[in-house]
Motif scaffolding. Structure first.
Motif, PDB file in Angstrom:
ATOM      1  N   UNK A 186     115.293 -18.449  86.263  1.00  0.00           N
ATOM      2  CA  UNK A 186     116.494 -19.134  86.623  1.00  0.00           C
ATOM      3  C   UNK A 186     117.394 -18.678  87.817  1.00  0.00           C
ATOM      4  N   UNK A 187     117.067 -17.354  88.017  1.00  0.00           N
ATOM      5  CA  UNK A 187     117.984 -16.732  89.017  1.00  0.00           C
ATOM      6  C   UNK A 187     117.406 -17.518  90.521  1.00  0.00           C
ATOM      7  N   UNK A 188     116.051 -17.344  90.786  1.00  0.00           N
ATOM      8  CA  UNK A 188     115.663 -17.957  91.852  1.00  0.00           C
ATOM      9  C   UNK A 188     115.769 -19.525  91.630  1.00  0.00           C
ATOM     10  N   UNK A 189     116.051 -20.159  90.914  1.00  0.00           N
ATOM     11  CA  UNK A 189     116.242 -21.563  90.522  1.00  0.00           C
ATOM     12  C   UNK A 189     117.398 -21.806  91.246  1.00  0.00           C
ATOM     13  N   UNK A 190     118.453 -21.279  90.735  1.00  0.00           N
ATOM     14  CA  UNK A 190     119.648 -21.373  91.156  1.00  0.00           C
ATOM     15  C   UNK A 190     120.256 -21.075  92.444  1.00  0.00           C
TER      16      UNK A 190
END
Length: 264
Positions: free
Chosen positions: A85-89
């Protein structure tokens, strides 16, 4: 996403430089005749029937519709499939902000499109400076580099990325939709916006990301633990599981805002 020192100052300087360039190009005779001459040289010396179709296809790869699809699929894959999720955002923000920052510049500079009689497919809508297609490509390349900068693929991403940016920029001049200054201005505008995003990300957004329930559902804590472990190893400091910074789980103690690996 890396932390850029002096991010606010640098982003403002880049943006101001780009706007100044656009205003000079759009409203004086210092650049405009040379821009138009280079456009016409490209179109006169390189246009052929088969290449027209190729360049129109290349240009379409960075169109608004294609850009939205690429961004949605890319971010969705990182979130739902890779459970990062961190990389996605971070990826979504880099591409979306770097790309859409061109709309601010278009409104400020208000440069008309090149003469319609030279266009293969006459453009309607927004102003000419800067090129949104080129800005999208720049932002996508930077986002890909951020994701892979600690792997053996980083040089490949840079080489292919520079080629992609040049190809899209050339295609926009080839089809007659933009001047050369428009494509160069896109690099400055996207760069300034992404520099700004890196500072906002580390200062405000990353520490609060764990407050979004969806992020925890898709493995935010596990991802942060893995990132923090890598950051601690790179810095040669002891990793403490569950250590937080400003409420962000999985951040090694003493890492600070300048750590190399934080919140990629």
């Amino acid at each position: 996403m890396p932390y850029v020192r002096h991010w606010l100052r640098n982003s403002i300087l880049l943006f101001a430089t780009a706007i100044a360039l656009g205003l000079v190009a759009a409203h004086t005779e210092l650049i405009q005749p040379h821009d138009l001459q280079l456009d016409r040289t490209i179109q006169t010396n390189t246009r052929t029937g088969w290449l027209n179709h190729v360049m129109e296809g290349v240009s379409a790869l960075a169109s608004p519709i294609a850009g939205l699809l690429i961004l949605a699929v890319w971010s969705g894959w990182l979130l739902f499939v890779r459970r990062k999720p961190t990389k996605a955002v971070a990826t979504f923000l880099v591409v979306a902000v770097g790309w859409n920052s061109t709309q601010i510049a278009k409104a400020l500079v208000a440069r008309p499109r090149p003469p319609r009689q030279f266009m293969l497919d006459p453009e309607i809508g927004s102003n000419s400076f800067p090129s949104g297609h080129t800005a999208f490509t720049v932002a996508a390349v930077i986002a890909a580099y951020f994701l892979l900068r600690e792997t053996r693929h980083r040089r490949t991403v840079l080489v292919l990325g520079v080629f992609a940016v040049l190809l899209i920029a050339f295609s926009r001049m080839y089809v007659g939709a933009h001047y050369p200054t428009d494509t160069f201005g896109s690099v400055l505008i996207a760069g300034s916006a992404i520099t700004f995003v890196t500072g906002v990300w580390h200062t405000w957004l990353l520490p609060q990301l764990h407050r979004v329930p969806l992020m925890e559902r898709y493995g935010l804590t596990q991802e942060r633990e893995a990132l923090a472990r890598e950051a601690a190893a790179a810095q040669g400091v002891a990793y403490v599981p569950g250590q937080t910074r400003a409420g962000a789980p999985g951040t090694p103690a003493g890492g600070g805002r300048h750590r190399k690996h934080a919140g990629r």
